[in-house]
Scaffold this active site. Structure first.
Site, PDB file in Angstrom:
ATOM      1  N   GLU A   1      80.301 -36.778  22.817  1.00  0.00           N
ATOM      2  CA  GLU A   1      81.336 -35.891  22.271  1.00  0.00           C
ATOM      3  C   GLU A   1      81.043 -34.463  22.653  1.00  0.00           C
ATOM      4  O   GLU A   1      79.881 -34.034  22.621  1.00  0.00           O
ATOM      5  CB  GLU A   1      81.336 -35.915  20.738  1.00  0.00           C
ATOM      6  CG  GLU A   1      81.762 -37.175  20.064  1.00  0.00           C
ATOM      7  CD  GLU A   1      81.710 -37.016  18.540  1.00  0.00           C
ATOM      8  OE1 GLU A   1      81.802 -35.877  18.040  1.00  0.00           O
ATOM      9  OE2 GLU A   1      81.545 -38.037  17.869  1.00  0.00           O
TER      10      GLU A   1
ATOM     11  N   GLU B   1      76.986 -40.622  14.577  1.00  0.00           N
ATOM     12  CA  GLU B   1      76.195 -39.447  14.192  1.00  0.00           C
ATOM     13  C   GLU B   1      75.389 -39.721  12.922  1.00  0.00           C
ATOM     14  O   GLU B   1      75.516 -39.022  11.908  1.00  0.00           O
ATOM     15  CB  GLU B   1      77.089 -38.218  14.008  1.00  0.00           C
ATOM     16  CG  GLU B   1      77.630 -37.682  15.319  1.00  0.00           C
ATOM     17  CD  GLU B   1      78.268 -36.304  15.201  1.00  0.00           C
ATOM     18  OE1 GLU B   1      78.565 -35.862  14.075  1.00  0.00           O
ATOM     19  OE2 GLU B   1      78.463 -35.657  16.244  1.00  0.00           O
TER      20      GLU B   1
HETATM   21  C1  GLA Z   1      81.348 -35.045  15.055  1.00  0.00           C
HETATM   22  C2  GLA Z   1      81.896 -36.417  14.725  1.00  0.00           C
HETATM   23  C3  GLA Z   1      83.335 -36.576  15.090  1.00  0.00           C
HETATM   24  C4  GLA Z   1      84.102 -35.340  14.756  1.00  0.00           C
HETATM   25  C5  GLA Z   1      83.495 -34.153  15.467  1.00  0.00           C
HETATM   26  C6  GLA Z   1      84.265 -32.868  15.260  1.00  0.00           C
HETATM   27  O1  GLA Z   1      80.812 -34.921  16.280  1.00  0.00           O
HETATM   28  O2  GLA Z   1      81.150 -37.453  15.296  1.00  0.00           O
HETATM   29  O3  GLA Z   1      83.830 -37.683  14.384  1.00  0.00           O
HETATM   30  O4  GLA Z   1      84.064 -35.138  13.383  1.00  0.00           O
HETATM   31  O5  GLA Z   1      82.218 -33.972  14.948  1.00  0.00           O
HETATM   32  O6  GLA Z   1      83.669 -31.795  15.938  1.00  0.00           O
END
Ligand code: GLA
Length: 683
Positions: A319, A162
């Site tokens: 995710e 991210e």
């Molecule tokens: C982001 C991060 C993860 C985690 C999620 C929690 O997407 O990439 O590591 O912290 O948020 O929602």
């Protein structure tokens, strides 16, 4: 070794099973003792998991000191996963620098606009432009590629994590240096920058590059073009980091595709993902639902836009959550059916991988109350049973994997630069929210049961019958030309307040608003007339406007007034207009009507464009339809947006999956979607 990335999906090892959906999660085994690893693999197989993202936050374990490398534990888990038939999307592990690195090199820590240091203690505390950080990160990426490039479990590289989630804007001296280099490449001369930034205003003329700074805390509004360029630069700076890691991976393991997880979701706006999409072999996205009246619409909007920036090719849902997150003010658990519905809505919009954050819910740390595939309660839980059911269902749908999105006849044009520019300070209203306006139009499409693609500027518009471009604020000459040709060729364009106002330098188009689109729309506005918070106006079509009104003068006889104001200072004047241009038209909505309010005008405009819903009338608005397909085969994804059963009379085809409801068609009755249920039908 730069390669123009063409779509490449997961590398398939020789002994891989037939392609289907990838299913899994972020896996953080370093948080657990070894005996748990064996249980993990067993449960993953039980749930149908076939891929995990590994080592995302493992830097401190892999490199515990500058010259110490500890790969043993990672070797072991890579081998265990492979033996269990589970593939690995392996992170370069560079997301979160370990304490020894920030102690040794505090100069990699980001700096806020007020000069405050962003200290370690959480994650992603690094400057995108720090040469020191870059050196350490590339060394780690090199070691990872050398060590695991040939590992049979490896199917893709996951660069960092991210990028920009917490560190998109850095105001440090490194950033200042890199910003100047970026500006010199954009403008060539200080004089050209002075022109673009309008520096004759407030005595801001620069005479040397070295005088230019990021828009740090200033006495009043920083120069707007400086702010806009800093946003462009910041997105590019992180994109550069992505490219730098990718180049290491391409050099050492050219056969392994590279991705990084985007955040096309909610108000995450710093990264220009339509631009970043060109830098990865396949697009990956992370999405978390913000519960609320438009929560599900927003999921669909984000998935839809992700599908577009992926160029229509399948993409990877890297995710999302099985249930509650831990970072909203109140974190709601998902209700029955929502886990499968949310996942399948992403698939409906082109995802070929369904992954969660994370596999096993952490017992310690800031995310211990974030749901996972295996919750604190363990496998004897509704969440684990739900993910296991979904794993089996994705198996039933495997023929859908690899199919692509079937374009809709209508589209919403999404423009990152307009998002950035329209919400800057020193504007007619600080209350304008670009993405919310776009989402409201999308909600209206959903409510009317008409499919619409969410496409970014630069995407081909020619195939669409109707395009809505909400708050298209930044309209360079070339875009104005493109929109004119779209309409001249029979397309129907709809735009709104605060559109066509500035060029790419954030300079106002002169002669009356909406500058660049004035002639196309056949209207002229001399002065903006935003509304104070809480104030509204009525329109004669029964709708209510907030935020904005415009005193519109019609400049062309062919312009039709679709609605007029009936209250406020603009009472009696046009509120919504439409100019016919050959077979096409250009419409303007001068106020914020909200998700429900735009429905009426959208229905009329769709009618005028000859676009209608594909579902049987009673299901329209209650069921979202998304279509994928290959060859002559279409897959209809039918998603119940309500908490009630919905009948789908007249939907024929072979039912491939149904999460809740009943197929009564053999008894001459319709297919029924249960509350929050999803059906997938081959046609
Ligand atoms: C982001 C991060 C993860 C985690 C999620 C929690 O997407 O990439 O590591 O912290 O948020 O929602």
């Amino acid at each position: 070794m730069t390669r123009a990335p063409s779509p490449r999906w997961l590398r398939r090892p020789h002994d891989a099973p037939a392609p289907g959906f990838a299913y899994g999660a972020d896996y953080n085994p370093e948080q657990w003792p070894r005996e748990v690893w064996h249980e993990d693999i067993r449960l993953m197989r039980e749930a149908g998991v076939n891929i995990v993202s590994l080592a995302i936050f493992s830097w401190a374990r892999i490199q515990p000191a500058p010259d110490v490398w500890e790969f043993g534990w990672l070797d072991e888990i890579m081998d265990l996963l492979h033996a269990g038939g589970i593939s690995v999307d392996l992170a370069t592990a560079t997301a979160s620098p370990p304490p020894w690195l920030t102690t040794l090199h505090p100069e990699i820590l980001p700096v806020g606009p007020h000069g405050e240091t962003v200290w370690p203690g959480a994650r992603q505390h690094w400057r995108p432009t720090s040469p020191v950080f870059r050196t350490y990160a590339l060394k780690l990426a090199t070691k990872m590629a050398e060590r695991y490039g040939d590992h049979p479990a490896l199917v893709a590289w996951h660069v960092s994590n991210e990028l920009g989630c917490h560190n998109i804007y850095d105001f440090s001296d490194d950033a200042a240096r890199a910003f100047r280099i970026w500006l010199a490449a954009r403008y060539g001369t200080v004089e050209a920058l002075n022109h673009a930034w309008g520096t004759d205003f407030w005595s801001q003329r620069y005479t040397e590059w070295g005088q230019i700074l990021p828009p740090r805390l200033a006495a009043s509004h920083p120069n707007p073009t400086q702010q806009l360029d800093f946003k462009r630069f910041s997105s590019d700076a992180l994109k550069e980091h992505l490219r730098a890691e990718r180049e290491v991976l391409y050099r050492l393991t050219p056969e392994v595709p590279v991705t990084t997880n985007f955040m096309v979701m909610g108000e995450t706006k710093g990264m220009h993902y339509a631009d970043w999409a060109r830098e990865v072999d396949f697009v990956s996205n992370d999405h978390y639902v913000h519960p609320g009246p438009q929560g599900l619409d927003e999921l669909s909007f984000s998935a839809n836009l992700t599908g577009s920036i992926a160029g229509g090719h399948p993409w990877f849902l890297m995710e999302h959550s099985t249930s509650a997150v831990n970072w909203q003010p109140v974190n709601l658990a998902k209700r029955e059916g929502e886990l499968a519905r949310d996942s399948l809505l992403h698939v409906a919009h082109g995802a070929d991988a369904v992954c969660y954050f994370q596999w096993r819910q952490s017992a310690a740390g800031a995310e211990k109350y974030h749901s996972a595939m295996v919750p604190h309660a363990g496998p004897d839980s509704e969440v684990f049973r739900s993910v296991t059911r979904l794993g089996a269902l994705l198996g039933d749908l495997s023929e859908v994997a690899g199919s692509t999105r079937r374009p809709a006849r209508a589209a919403i044009l999404f423009d990152w630069e307009s998002w950035w520019a329209s919400e800057q300070d020193s504007h007619p209203s600080s209350l304008l929210r670009y993405r919310q306006e776009a989402l409201d139009w999308y909600s209206a499409f959903l409510a009317l049961g008409v499919r619409a693609d969410v496409v970014h500027t630069g995407a081909e518009l020619a195939g669409y019958d109707l395009v809505v471009a909400p708050v298209l604020h930044v309209v360079p000459r070339a875009l104005a030309k493109e929109l004119n040709s779209f309409v001249e060729n029979g397309g129907h364009l709809v735009t709104t307040y605060f559109s066509g106002v500035v060029d790419e330098n954030d300079h106002a188009w002169l002669g009356g608003y909406p500058g660049a689109l004035r002639d196309l729309l056949g209207i002229r506005i001399e002065e903006f007339a935003p509304l104070p918070d809480g104030r509204s106006v009525t329109l004669d079509d029964g709708s209510t406007g907030t935020l904005w009104t415009d005193p519109i003068t019609l400049t062309d006889d062919t312009v039709e007034v679709l609605a007029s104001y009936t209250s406020g200072d603009r009472a009696g004047r046009p509120a919504i207009t439409r100019r016919a241009v050959g077979r096409g038209s250009a419409a303007y909505v001068s106020t914020r009507l909200g998700a429900e309010g735009v429905r009426g005008v959208l229905a009329r405009l769709l009618d005028g464009a000859g676009v209608s819903g594909e579902l049987p009338a009673p299901a329209r608005g209650r069921v979202e339809l998304a279509v994928r397909g290959h060859g002559a085969t279409d897959y209809w994804f039918l998603v119940n947006r309500t908490d009630e059963p919905v009948e789908l009379p007249g939907v024929d085809g072979t039912l491939l999956a149904l999460t809740a409801g009943a197929d009564q068609r053999s008894a001459g009755q319709p297919l029924v979607l249960g509350p929050r249920g999803v059906a997938v039908v081959r046609r």
